[in-house]
Write a protein that holds these residues in place. Structure first.
Motif, short mmCIF file in Angstrom:
data_model
loop_
_atom_site.label_atom_id
_atom_site.label_comp_id
_atom_site.label_asym_id
_atom_site.label_seq_id
_atom_site.Cartn_x
_atom_site.Cartn_y
_atom_site.Cartn_z
N ARG B 100 31.78 -39.82 -13.63
CA ARG B 100 31.12 -38.59 -13.21
C ARG B 100 30.87 -37.67 -14.40
N ARG B 101 31.80 -37.70 -15.33
CA ARG B 101 31.73 -36.79 -16.47
C ARG B 101 30.57 -37.16 -17.40
N ALA B 102 30.57 -38.37 -17.86
CA ALA B 102 29.51 -38.80 -18.78
C ALA B 102 29.38 -40.30 -18.72
N ARG B 103 28.17 -40.77 -18.58
CA ARG B 103 27.97 -42.21 -18.55
C ARG B 103 26.58 -42.54 -19.04
N ILE B 104 26.40 -43.84 -19.30
CA ILE B 104 25.09 -44.33 -19.72
C ILE B 104 24.27 -44.65 -18.48
N CYS B 105 23.02 -44.20 -18.50
CA CYS B 105 22.07 -44.59 -17.46
C CYS B 105 20.97 -45.33 -18.20
N TYR B 106 21.08 -46.67 -18.22
CA TYR B 106 20.23 -47.49 -19.08
C TYR B 106 20.52 -47.19 -20.54
N ASP B 107 19.86 -46.18 -21.09
CA ASP B 107 20.03 -45.91 -22.51
C ASP B 107 20.16 -44.42 -22.80
N HIS B 108 20.36 -43.64 -21.73
CA HIS B 108 20.47 -42.20 -21.96
C HIS B 108 21.69 -41.63 -21.25
N LEU B 109 21.94 -40.37 -21.49
CA LEU B 109 23.16 -39.73 -20.99
C LEU B 109 23.00 -39.28 -19.53
N ALA B 110 23.95 -39.65 -18.71
CA ALA B 110 23.94 -39.21 -17.32
C ALA B 110 25.31 -38.63 -16.97
N GLY B 111 25.45 -38.19 -15.74
CA GLY B 111 26.71 -37.59 -15.32
C GLY B 111 26.67 -36.09 -15.52
N ASP B 112 27.82 -35.50 -15.36
CA ASP B 112 27.95 -34.05 -15.44
C ASP B 112 27.31 -33.51 -16.71
#
Lengths: 223, 223
Positions: B100-112
């Motif tokens: 939830r805090r920070a993750r990869i979505c394909y190749d960019h930053l996702a999450g909070d």
DNA sequence: CCAATGCTTCGGTTATCATCGAAGCATGAA
DNA sequence: TTCATGCTTCGATGATAACCGAAGCATTGG
């Protein structure tokens, strides 16, 4: 998640019962869903927390209603999706599957046989269902007097309609409510065609062998 | 019951991802929901059986899309009810809450942090989001060049937009995708502000202490 | 042919949650 | 007051289903 609230069969049955727009007490909703008051209380709390229903205290009763037409709209939409997918499937609630066959809905017959009876009565033109209302025809009055010894004139009631279509939670179709529905169920009981299950609190209605035959003769499924 | 299908968090995330109208592969949906392909496969079967999505085989991929706009409409309605009840609550999927805090979505930053970054960039007028499109402002181009050494002119790509708003499953809000989103994430990695988690296949992004500080300085939450 | 990728099926584990019995609190009636 | 009714809370049980590891197909690429 709101969808999860609607996802549970018991809660869905409660919501379906509320789709009429009327407010129902917690016990009535429990009855409608075929669960105990404790369980219902838990469900109702969750539905309220989810903003789908709102309570109204009145004496020692708690009446619940949908919070708005938008809720009803979404429920309608979900039902539409289910229908579209050919998924008008009957998911019986938690309890006894015999409830699906025949059960008491307040004081009248519900379940498979209840729906079948209303269908048959419409087919035989004993009752006429218009857009909003539903009423006995002349032929229907004769039928009631001749075959079931029910005097339609005695059915008038200050606060209750003679005929009313009640949405059936197990069949998702209507069965006959109102004073007529109650009178017919009472007659079936008197004639020993059917009897409520012995276990206290049960809504199951058991038909006798002859009772089932007589019933089928009068209100059998479409030919 | 259809509602039960939407009720599960993992499935809801998948459906949310499909709300864009685009078709996604099974693996992409699994990734989006934060579950393994096996689990996703099971969910997708159920959604298909429920008539909410339909598959399209293409090579060794299976693309899934919503079966129609009515499905999207009902999903929208459910989201509306959730919002109305102040229930825009985050129900994290099954897996790691660090996702939830920070993750990869394909190749960019996702999450909070991804959502926070996009918000901040809009607030600083580095990007301008109109109804359908989203693009870098002049100030944004300067910012990218000066602080992150990203040449906006190098971001053009024949088949991919520079800026794109991607719906975040954990936050249910948008984060920045497109070549710019990818370039920024790459820069964060180069600067050792953040690194993908070591465990293979993990989507978690871990920020270093200094990285978190720098990031907050540039894209901190609203004052 | 073999290897790699994408997805599915199978089995077993774990967690969530619906369910009910029993007891507790209110409200209204006697 | 005492009793009855309507509803809620608590606690324990049980069933459903989400979840993942491992293995199995199918398709593509080499």
């Amino acid at each position: 998640m709101v969808a999860a609230l609607v996802g549970d069969p018991a809660r869905a049955n409660m919501l379906t019962a509320l789709m009429t727009g009327r407010a129902l007490t917690a016990s009535e909703l429990a009855q409608e869903a075929g669960i105990t008051p404790q369980t219902a209380s838990s469900h109702l709390s969750k539905l309220e927390a989810g903003g789908l229903i709102e309570p109204e205290k009145q004496g020692r009763h708690r009446y619940y209603r949908l919070t708005g037409p938008d809720v009803a709209g979404v429920l309608e939409g979900l039902a539409g999706l289910a229908a579209r997918a050919g998924h008008m499937r009957v998911r019986t609630g938690p309890k006894d599957p015999a409830l699906r066959r025949a059960r008491i809905c307040y004081d009248h017959l519900a379940g498979d046989l209840g729906v079948q009876m209303l269908d048959s009565m419409k087919r035989q033109k004993l009752i006429r269902q218009t857009k909003q209302t539903i009423e006995l025809t002349g032929e229907g009055r004769r039928f009631m007097a001749d075959t079931l010894q029910i005097d339609a004139n005695m059915l008038a009631h200050p606060r209750r309609p003679v005929c009313k279509a009640c949405l059936d939670w197990s069949e998702r179709r209507h069965h006959l409510a109102g004073t007529l529905g109650a009178a017919m169920m009472a007659r079936f009981t008197e004639l020993k065609w059917a009897a409520r299950d012995a276990t206290p609190g049960s809504r199951v209605v058991n038909f006798s062998r002859t009772g089932e035959k007589r019933f089928a003769a009068l209100f059998g499924p479409g030919e």
